[in-house]
Design a protein around this motif. Structure first.
Motif, PDB file in Angstrom:
ATOM      1  N   TYR A   1       0.610   7.102   2.329  1.00  0.00           N
ATOM      2  CA  TYR A   1      -0.267   7.923   1.506  1.00  0.00           C
ATOM      3  C   TYR A   1      -0.311   7.336   0.094  1.00  0.00           C
ATOM      4  O   TYR A   1       0.712   6.958  -0.460  1.00  0.00           O
ATOM      5  N   ASP A   2      -1.488   7.213  -0.484  1.00  0.00           N
ATOM      6  CA  ASP A   2      -1.729   6.750  -1.848  1.00  0.00           C
ATOM      7  C   ASP A   2      -1.446   5.253  -2.041  1.00  0.00           C
ATOM      8  O   ASP A   2      -1.408   4.767  -3.150  1.00  0.00           O
ATOM      9  N   GLN A   3      -1.262   4.522  -0.954  1.00  0.00           N
ATOM     10  CA  GLN A   3      -1.035   3.071  -1.050  1.00  0.00           C
ATOM     11  C   GLN A   3      -2.340   2.388  -1.448  1.00  0.00           C
ATOM     12  O   GLN A   3      -3.385   2.674  -0.881  1.00  0.00           O
ATOM     13  N   PRO A   4      -2.291   1.451  -2.409  1.00  0.00           N
ATOM     14  CA  PRO A   4      -3.506   0.707  -2.769  1.00  0.00           C
ATOM     15  C   PRO A   4      -3.985  -0.132  -1.585  1.00  0.00           C
ATOM     16  O   PRO A   4      -3.200  -0.829  -0.948  1.00  0.00           O
ATOM     17  N   LEU A   5      -5.289  -0.052  -1.296  1.00  0.00           N
ATOM     18  CA  LEU A   5      -5.871  -0.777  -0.171  1.00  0.00           C
ATOM     19  C   LEU A   5      -6.816  -1.887  -0.620  1.00  0.00           C
ATOM     20  O   LEU A   5      -6.818  -2.974  -0.035  1.00  0.00           O
ATOM     21  N   VAL A   6      -7.630  -1.587  -1.620  1.00  0.00           N
ATOM     22  CA  VAL A   6      -8.642  -2.547  -2.091  1.00  0.00           C
ATOM     23  C   VAL A   6      -8.646  -2.510  -3.614  1.00  0.00           C
ATOM     24  O   VAL A   6      -8.678  -1.422  -4.219  1.00  0.00           O
ATOM     25  N   ALA A   7      -8.610  -3.693  -4.245  1.00  0.00           N
ATOM     26  CA  ALA A   7      -8.661  -3.794  -5.700  1.00  0.00           C
ATOM     27  C   ALA A   7     -10.100  -4.054  -6.132  1.00  0.00           C
ATOM     28  O   ALA A   7     -10.781  -4.912  -5.549  1.00  0.00           O
ATOM     29  N   LEU A   8     -10.542  -3.323  -7.149  1.00  0.00           N
ATOM     30  CA  LEU A   8     -11.899  -3.453  -7.684  1.00  0.00           C
ATOM     31  C   LEU A   8     -11.832  -3.765  -9.174  1.00  0.00           C
ATOM     32  O   LEU A   8     -10.923  -3.307  -9.863  1.00  0.00           O
ATOM     33  N   GLU A   9     -12.803  -4.531  -9.631  1.00  0.00           N
ATOM     34  CA  GLU A   9     -12.990  -4.662 -11.072  1.00  0.00           C
ATOM     35  C   GLU A   9     -14.411  -4.232 -11.372  1.00  0.00           C
ATOM     36  O   GLU A   9     -15.296  -4.335 -10.512  1.00  0.00           O
ATOM     37  N   PRO A  10     -14.642  -3.722 -12.581  1.00  0.00           N
ATOM     38  CA  PRO A  10     -15.985  -3.238 -12.905  1.00  0.00           C
ATOM     39  C   PRO A  10     -17.027  -4.335 -12.701  1.00  0.00           C
ATOM     40  O   PRO A  10     -16.772  -5.507 -12.971  1.00  0.00           O
ATOM     41  N   ALA A  11     -18.188  -3.938 -12.228  1.00  0.00           N
ATOM     42  CA  ALA A  11     -19.262  -4.913 -11.983  1.00  0.00           C
ATOM     43  C   ALA A  11     -20.366  -4.737 -13.002  1.00  0.00           C
ATOM     44  O   ALA A  11     -20.590  -3.694 -13.519  1.00  0.00           O
TER      45      ALA A  11
END
Length: 160
Positions: free
Chosen positions: A150-160
């Motif tokens: 639970y709450d594990q980071p899955l995908v990293a995003l940076e602002p586009a």
């Protein structure tokens, strides 16, 4: 024409409701959506906003095609602008809708709020994981087919 008696349908729905309450009470993590079917009767319950950890589901509502929001992103990683899409539940993470299919997202893809970025399977229920903000995928942090918390980071995003 539907030949199901109203009193029979009510009894079936009440049984599904009891089963949903029991199922949710037995789960270890938060539940976003439960869908149970008995013949032609379907009970679908979805929580919007923070999901209850365990407890009775709210009153049933008509079935629709709901989307499930991911947990709130958290800053972390390479810079303050980077955010992550996190697992809404304990289960198995899948990057694609089925084996052999293209992944929902890949590094470099632009995502929009509400876009599905993966699935977490928990107790035979497929929970869509969606981005809550727009961004560019910079890293997929979880391995396909591997257990996630639970709450594990899955995908990293940076602002586009």
């Amino acid at each position: 024409m539907d030949d199901v008696r109203p009193d029979h349908a009510d009894a079936v729905l009440a049984g599904l409701h009891r089963h949903a309450r029991q199922l949710v009470a037995e789960l270890a993590g938060p539940v976003r959506r439960v869908r149970l079917r008995s013949g032609q009767t379907v009970l679908e319950v979805e929580w919007h906003g923070p999901a209850p950890a365990a407890g009775p589901p709210p009153a049933p509502r008509p079935a629709a095609t709901p989307t499930t929001p991911a947990g709130p992103p958290a800053a972390g990683g390479d810079g303050p602008a980077r955010s992550t899409v996190r697992s809404p539940i304990v289960g198995t993470f899948y990057r694609a809708p089925e084996p052999g299919a293209a992944p929902f997202v890949a590094v470099g893809d632009l995502v929009r709020p509400g876009q599905v970025v993966g699935i977490v399977e928990a107790m035979k229920l497929m929970n869509e994981v969606t981005a809550d903000r727009a961004g560019r995928v910079v890293e997929v942090l979880a391995e396909d087919g591997q257990p996630v918390e639970y709450d594990q980071p899955l995908v990293a995003l940076e602002p586009a």
